[in-house]
Design an enzyme around this catalytic site. Structure first.
Site, mmCIF file in Angstrom:
data_model
loop_
_atom_site.group_PDB
_atom_site.id
_atom_site.type_symbol
_atom_site.label_atom_id
_atom_site.label_comp_id
_atom_site.label_asym_id
_atom_site.label_seq_id
_atom_site.Cartn_x
_atom_site.Cartn_y
_atom_site.Cartn_z
ATOM 1 N N SER A 1 18.377 -1.225 9.321
ATOM 2 C CA SER A 1 17.213 -0.875 10.131
ATOM 3 C C SER A 1 16.912 -1.912 11.201
ATOM 4 C CB SER A 1 15.971 -0.693 9.239
ATOM 5 O OG SER A 1 15.689 -1.891 8.541
ATOM 6 N N SER B 1 12.567 -4.219 14.434
ATOM 7 C CA SER B 1 13.294 -3.293 13.574
ATOM 8 C C SER B 1 13.484 -1.948 14.283
ATOM 9 C CB SER B 1 12.536 -3.097 12.251
ATOM 10 O OG SER B 1 11.259 -2.521 12.505
ATOM 11 N N TYR B 2 14.208 -1.052 13.634
ATOM 12 C CA TYR B 2 14.513 0.249 14.219
ATOM 13 C C TYR B 2 13.210 0.972 14.555
ATOM 14 C CZ TYR B 2 16.920 4.725 14.796
ATOM 15 O OH TYR B 2 17.422 5.898 15.305
ATOM 16 N N PRO B 3 13.046 1.392 15.824
ATOM 17 C CA PRO B 3 11.729 1.904 16.241
ATOM 18 C C PRO B 3 11.509 3.387 15.993
ATOM 19 C CG PRO B 3 13.156 1.725 18.141
ATOM 20 C CD PRO B 3 13.959 1.236 16.965
#
Length: 687
Positions: free
Chosen positions: A158, A343-345
């Site tokens: 992530s 982190s992964y949005p």
């Protein structure tokens, strides 16, 4: 001397070049050889890595550029007038790789030829599983032996922080075929439904513009099963404003001055729309002359800190606080993610997993930035576990900073989004704001009036989360229950109800989220699409839209001005290649960075399309969210293993086929709406 043992070869494929480069750097430990491919953006990174399950391996890390495969109808369906648009509901669909992407596909096939394992590094969401399946299919064309059990894996990650990437490399999982099939279903349905209704709309409405304007061409009038409900929300609010009729109301105002403090008491009834009862009640108050305190209550109160950050909340807050539209916010967030700062949005999760070391993440933010001292205060004992929301997609944690970057190293928009993500995370790890609230009620004649006062005792999370406001009100004087006094002032006052405001982007996103229009990954794209299609435009909140006749009724409290003109749409289906909803916004009017909260105004064409379909009188309207919401629920059912791709595609196509047939029977209603709104005097459109 025994021959040297040949190393196991592993092919790793990421979704985008930036991720491939970052992963190769972390796993290769700086010992990475870079090679060009047939595509100037895609590189092959070769290095050694010791996978726990496979030992020391020779790794080639490469990437795609989003989706590899495109889909369209066979060429015999290219002529719009050669068949009825409804034929597209079952017309054969061909898959192909566009010419500029063929070198990428060839690179995967050639690199897979000698690989024992395929390790896929696409984003860990529904779309990423689908892109991973496309990569898998290309790799199998180059090496069929990869189809053997336990040869193809995917990484679950992530963010691209080094420890996280190494952990993902050491713990491979398998592709989720159910999620990939849900995307295949969505792609096919969007193609069939969108093409069918777009052709029908264009062929039915375009001739009206030709007749009216001569050689001036209207162009394509597109339909999308998410796009039209999104437009429907905009038009519905616009019509509420335009059709609003102010009503006069009456209210009673009471003020009392004590200890040199003026206290305004609010009428418990708020207001009445009938003047006579209001006057009678007011006269009873005056006749009583004396007011009596019936309640004095002081109690602790709190303003809760925000929940952990989801994609939908990031988009809403980006528009409200950062003055950027949702498409631009997501583009900037993707950039920060690929650079390793956040982190992964794209996540629906508003709960931090209990195993995450949140204090370590807070510690990183003590290195600098205007929030460094506040982060240090959390490390010195102010840390409080974040609240848990109700959502957990089991794929990604809430959006949070994973590394510290000096804000001056970022451009203005990156700095704005990064600061918001950091401050939101630190706020989640802070204490709630604490205060004391005093409520006072009085009985004056037969009527109850209330006053309240707030004293903020500890700001806590508000110190770092500057986007929230909570301030102390004027301190109330000392009142005792049972105390009586003659109010300093009492009067009856009239007023008028105000129209609602035009729909803002945070409000539109909230409506889409509540009604299941799109996913957190695609909402920004649908909003952008209604602007690109000239169905709606945006303006800073408070500015009056420019109508055909330039009237000033809105400023005088009358009805709202007409929607803006739109006499031409855009040609072609448009849309950048890559993932659905993953493209960046285009800078220009109504897009990109803005200077305040934006509100949506439909164009005359946008109003005509919505009103035309609504006037057909069908229970299921194309401009309402119900059909698309049901489709999204079916996609989720595929992901959960409850439905198959074939079932969902067939069932949904039959629903839309029925709507199409009934729409054809009442096309004159749609044409009438277009004539009403769009085909006024030519001079009006020339402006």
């Amino acid at each position: 001397m025994p021959p040297r043992r040949q190393q196991t070869k592993v092919l790793c494929v990421a979704e985008k070049p930036s991720i491939a480069k970052a992963v190769a750097s972390h796993l290769g430990g700086g010992q990475v050889n870079t090679h060009n491919t047939g595509n100037r953006y895609v590189k092959n990174y070769v290095f050694q890595y010791n996978f726990p399950a496979w030992g020391e391996c020779e790794v080639t890390m490469t990437s795609v550029l989003g989706h590899l495969v495109s889909r369209d109808f066979e060429s015999r369906y290219n002529n719009w007038r050669a068949c009825d648009p409804s034929a597209l509901f079952e017309a054969p669909i061909q898959t192909y790789i566009q010419d500029d992407l063929k070198p990428i596909a060839e690179n995967i096939k050639s690199q897979a030829r000698f690989a024992k394992y395929l390790y896929i590094w696409t984003d860990c969401d529904r779309e990423g599983e689908n892109i991973g399946d496309e990569i898998r299919q290309e790799a199998l064309k180059g090496n069929a032996s990869l189809s053997q059990p336990n040869r193809i894996f995917r990484a679950r990650f992530s963010n691209i922080e080094r420890a996280h990437i190494i952990n993902a490399a050491c713990n491979p999982v398998t592709l989720d075929d159910a999620q990939a099939n849900a995307v295949y279903s969505r792609i096919e349905l969007d193609l069939r439904i969108g093409a069918c209704f777009t052709r029908n709309l264009t062929l039915s409405v375009q001739p009206l513009f030709h007749q009216h304007f001569g050689n001036r061409e209207q162009g394509l009038i597109s339909y999308g099963s998410c796009q039209f409900p999104t437009l429907g929300f905009v038009v519905e609010r616009y019509l509420r404003v335009r059709n609003f009729v102010p009503e006069t109301f009456w209210t009673i105002k009471v003020m009392h001055e004590k200890e040199d403090i003026k206290v305004n008491f609010r009428w418990a009834r708020n207001h009445l729309f009938d003047r006579m009862p209001a006057v009678i009640l007011f006269e009873r108050c005056l006749a009583a002359r004396i007011a009596r305190v019936t309640k004095v209550q002081t109690k602790p109160t709190s303003k809760w800190k925000p929940l952990p950050l989801t994609t939908v909340e990031l988009q809403k807050c980006g528009s409200r606080f950062l003055y950027m539209d949702s498409s631009r916010v997501m583009t900037v967030a993707e950039s920060l993610y690929t650079k390793g700062w956040i982190s992964y949005p794209r996540t629906e999760t508003d709960q931090f997993d209990g195993g995450m070391d949140l204090r370590a993440l807070v510690q990183k933010q003590t290195q600098g930035g205007p929030w460094a001292g506040l982060a240090q205060a959390l490390m010195n004992g102010g840390f409080s576990a974040p609240r848990n929301g109700r959502n957990n997609d089991k794929a990604h944690p809430p959006i949070h900073p994973v590394n510290f970057v000096e804000p001056t190293q970022l451009d203005a928009q990156e700095r704005s989004v990064y600061e918001f993500v950091v401050r939101r995370f630190l706020a989640c790890c802070s204490e709630d704001a604490r205060g004391s609230k005093t409520d006072i009620s009085i009985l004056y004649g037969t009527e109850t009036f209330n006053a309240s006062g707030l004293v903020v005792l500890a700001r806590n999370y508000l110190d770092v989360y500057k986007y929230d406001r909570w301030t102390s009100s004027q301190v109330l004087p000392d009142f005792q229950e049972g105390e009586v006094f003659e109010p300093t002032e009492a009067r009856i006052q009239d007023g008028k109800t105000s129209p609602p405001g035009y729909l803002t982007e945070p409000e539109l996103i909230a409506l889409m989220d509540a009604n299941g229009i799109g996913t957190d990954a695609t909402m920004a794209e649908h909003i952008l699409k209604i602007k690109e299609r000239n169905y709606a435009w945006v303006q800073p909140r408070g500015r009056r839209p420019q109508g055909n006749d330039g009237d000033d009724e809105a400023e005088s409290g009358g009805e709202a001005p007409p929607a803006a003109n739109a006499t031409r749409g855009r040609r072609g289906r448009g849309g950048a290649r890559g993932r659905g909803g993953r493209g960046g916004g285009v800078e220009g009017p109504g897009r990109g960075a803005t200077t305040g909260v934006q509100e949506f105004i439909p164009t005359t064409l946008g109003v005509a399309l919505v009103e035309g379909y609504e006037n057909m009188g069908f229970e299921i309207s194309l401009t309402k969210p119900f059909l698309r919401k049901e489709m999204e629920l079916k996609m989720k059912a595929i992901c959960d293993g409850q439905r198959t791709k074939a079932e969902v595609v067939h069932e949904t196509i039959e629903q839309y086929r029925d709507v199409y047939v009934r729409t054809q029977q009442r096309l004159n209603v749609l044409r009438d709406a277009v004539r009403k709104y769009c085909l006024g005097p030519i001079e009006a459109h020339n402006g």
